[in-house]
Design an enzyme around this catalytic site. Structure first.
Site, PDB file in Angstrom:
ATOM      1  N   TYR A  12       0.839  -1.208   0.000  1.00  0.00           N
ATOM      2  CA  TYR A  12       0.000   0.000   0.000  1.00  0.00           C
ATOM      3  C   TYR A  12       0.874   1.258   0.000  1.00  0.00           C
ATOM      4  O   TYR A  12       0.697   2.170  -0.823  1.00  0.00           O
ATOM      5  CB  TYR A  12      -0.911   0.002   1.236  1.00  0.00           C
ATOM      6  CG  TYR A  12      -1.516   1.346   1.541  1.00  0.00           C
ATOM      7  CD1 TYR A  12      -2.564   1.846   0.778  1.00  0.00           C
ATOM      8  CD2 TYR A  12      -1.030   2.133   2.595  1.00  0.00           C
ATOM      9  CE1 TYR A  12      -3.116   3.097   1.051  1.00  0.00           C
ATOM     10  CE2 TYR A  12      -1.578   3.371   2.880  1.00  0.00           C
ATOM     11  CZ  TYR A  12      -2.614   3.856   2.101  1.00  0.00           C
ATOM     12  OH  TYR A  12      -3.147   5.087   2.379  1.00  0.00           O
TER      13      TYR A  12
HETATM   14  C1  UGA Z   1      -3.846   4.113   8.566  1.00  0.00           C
HETATM   15  C2  UGA Z   1      -4.728   3.898   7.316  1.00  0.00           C
HETATM   16  O1  UGA Z   1      -5.365   2.660   7.360  1.00  0.00           O
HETATM   17  C3  UGA Z   1      -3.958   4.038   6.059  1.00  0.00           C
HETATM   18  O2  UGA Z   1      -4.863   4.024   4.954  1.00  0.00           O
HETATM   19  C4  UGA Z   1      -3.205   5.340   6.115  1.00  0.00           C
HETATM   20  O3  UGA Z   1      -2.555   5.594   4.952  1.00  0.00           O
HETATM   21  C5  UGA Z   1      -2.259   5.299   7.296  1.00  0.00           C
HETATM   22  O4  UGA Z   1      -3.074   5.262   8.460  1.00  0.00           O
HETATM   23  C6  UGA Z   1      -1.346   6.483   7.375  1.00  0.00           C
HETATM   24  O5  UGA Z   1      -1.456   7.287   8.252  1.00  0.00           O
HETATM   25  O6  UGA Z   1      -0.479   6.582   6.570  1.00  0.00           O
HETATM   26  P1  UGA Z   1      -2.573   2.613  10.281  1.00  0.00           P
HETATM   27  O7  UGA Z   1      -1.638   3.597  10.873  1.00  0.00           O
HETATM   28  O8  UGA Z   1      -2.180   1.195  10.215  1.00  0.00           O
HETATM   29  O9  UGA Z   1      -2.997   3.003   8.784  1.00  0.00           O
HETATM   30  O10 UGA Z   1      -3.943   2.848  11.091  1.00  0.00           O
HETATM   31  P2  UGA Z   1      -4.916   1.915  11.940  1.00  0.00           P
HETATM   32  O11 UGA Z   1      -5.596   0.890  11.100  1.00  0.00           O
HETATM   33  O12 UGA Z   1      -5.808   2.834  12.669  1.00  0.00           O
HETATM   34  O13 UGA Z   1      -3.932   1.137  12.939  1.00  0.00           O
HETATM   35  C7  UGA Z   1      -3.235   1.811  13.957  1.00  0.00           C
HETATM   36  C8  UGA Z   1      -2.433   0.815  14.765  1.00  0.00           C
HETATM   37  O14 UGA Z   1      -3.327  -0.064  15.435  1.00  0.00           O
HETATM   38  C9  UGA Z   1      -1.468  -0.057  13.987  1.00  0.00           C
HETATM   39  O15 UGA Z   1      -0.252  -0.127  14.676  1.00  0.00           O
HETATM   40  C10 UGA Z   1      -2.117  -1.442  14.006  1.00  0.00           C
HETATM   41  O16 UGA Z   1      -1.195  -2.491  14.053  1.00  0.00           O
HETATM   42  C11 UGA Z   1      -2.894  -1.404  15.318  1.00  0.00           C
HETATM   43  N1  UGA Z   1      -4.072  -2.317  15.271  1.00  0.00           N
HETATM   44  C12 UGA Z   1      -5.026  -2.180  14.329  1.00  0.00           C
HETATM   45  C13 UGA Z   1      -4.182  -3.317  16.230  1.00  0.00           C
HETATM   46  O17 UGA Z   1      -3.307  -3.474  17.097  1.00  0.00           O
HETATM   47  N2  UGA Z   1      -5.274  -4.132  16.201  1.00  0.00           N
HETATM   48  C14 UGA Z   1      -6.267  -4.013  15.256  1.00  0.00           C
HETATM   49  O18 UGA Z   1      -7.252  -4.796  15.291  1.00  0.00           O
HETATM   50  C15 UGA Z   1      -6.134  -3.000  14.306  1.00  0.00           C
END
Ligand code: UGA
Length: 313
Positions: free
Chosen positions: A148
């Site tokens: 991504y």
């Molecule tokens: C998000 C968006 O999904 C992306 O589309 C975007 O581009 C990205 O932010 C960005 O800022 O660049 P992410 O940071 O992974 O990606 O956001 P979340 O899905 O909210 O996850 C945040 C954190 O929570 C991650 O470390 C993930 O590992 C953790 N998480 C997520 C868990 O521990 N458990 C879950 O069930 C889901």
């Protein structure tokens, strides 16, 4: 002509908020959305419910990959390009959707923008930085850790090429983990809230000490608006808050606000997840006048209130 703009992905989380803002600022908005099946159509239709009947809004259910974009861009001064296949973790198995909806779709849109002399505000992602020294600033070398993130870096480079080769006006905004009402169902705050309120255990990927610069959607919308209406012809900006918290602290905060003791289980670290993010927002402050307003505690309160009202999964 200058007050007619296009929002791609207008039925999505950020696209729907941005469309509302642009309409409230007196713009005529053309919206396009393909209703890709990543999450439910019902959620996307609900996202658009406040403006679908607005006389200054025109909607096309269509895909950028095959739609007549030359016709669509007629009379449009600025495109806010939010349509994409989002999500870090799904990008390993869903690779083809990322190539189609992020790379091929963006290339077609850039071609049309070039022909029509339309400015593009491109929705990039903090994930392009990978595991970098904090805070990440716009000069930090890019080092994507997921397919991504790689497609977002590719799109930024493509925007740059169109600027260098054809003089296309392009502003690239790197959004830092956006949250707020209508947040995508695959994102952490939505998943955690759902589990918290239904008494299910929250799955934390890894040790939960990873940090994110969670940015409230109204601040992201403001960043887009400032970029779209600025005179700047070409640049890249971080749109975040400049602060970050760990996932463990986020879950504690959600529990405190919801008045529920969170149940958590730790599972393996997710492939493609970066360790920590935190934006330097000095450049956006200086050049765009961007100044994020919503602190995480207030944002989470607003989110939980919204979630309780509209708990569609
Ligand atoms: C998000 C968006 O999904 C992306 O589309 C975007 O581009 C990205 O932010 C960005 O800022 O660049 P992410 O940071 O992974 O990606 O956001 P979340 O899905 O909210 O996850 C945040 C954190 O929570 C991650 O470390 C993930 O590992 C953790 N998480 C997520 C868990 O521990 N458990 C879950 O069930 C889901």
């Amino acid at each position: 002509m200058d007050n007619k703009v296009l929002v791609t992905g207008c039925a999505g989380f950020i696209g729907s908020h941005l469309t509302e803002k642009l309409l409230s600022e007196g713009f005529k908005v053309v919206g396009i959305d393909a209703f890709t099946p990543y999450y439910s159509r019902a959620i996307k239709e609900r996202n658009m419910s406040s403006f679908i009947d607005n006389d200054n809004f025109e909607f096309y259910e269509a895909n950028l990959i095959n739609y007549n974009l030359k016709q669509l861009l007629h009379g449009i001064s600025t495109v806010y390009h939010l349509a994409a296949q989002p999500g870090v973790r799904y990008s390993w198995e869903g690779f083809k959707e990322y190539v189609n909806n992020n790379i091929l779709a963006t290339q077609r849109l850039l071609e049309a923008c070039r022909e029509n002399d339309t400015k593009i505000v491109f929705a990039s992602s903090s994930s392009v930085y990978g595991n970098a020294k904090l805070p990440e600033n716009e000069k930090t070398p890019l080092n994507p850790k997921s397919p991504y993130a790689l497609t977002k870096e590719f799109d930024e480079k493509l925007c740059t090429l169109y600027h260098e080769t054809y003089g296309l006006n392009a502003i690239m905004l790197r959004f830092f983990t956006v949250y707020g009402p209508r947040q995508r169902p695959d994102m952490a705050i939505n998943i955690f809230t759902h589990k918290l309120l239904s008494g299910e255990p929250i799955e934390i990927y890894g040790d939960g000490r990873q940090k994110r610069d969670f940015t409230y959607v109204s601040d992201i919308v403001e960043g887009n608006f400032l970029a779209g209406t600025s005179k700047i012809k070409f640049d890249t900006f971080n749109i975040g808050t400049g602060n970050s918290i760990t996932i463990n602290k986020l879950i504690k905060l959600l529990g405190d606000v919801a008045g529920v003791d969170p149940l958590v289980v730790h599972v393996g670290k997710a492939a493609g997840d970066v360790r920590d993010t935190r934006a330097s927002i000095a450049k956006a402050k200086k050049k765009l006048g961007y100044s994020p307003k919503v602190k995480i505690k207030d944002g989470i309160k607003k989110y939980i209130e919204w979630y309780k009202k509209y708990n569609l999964k």
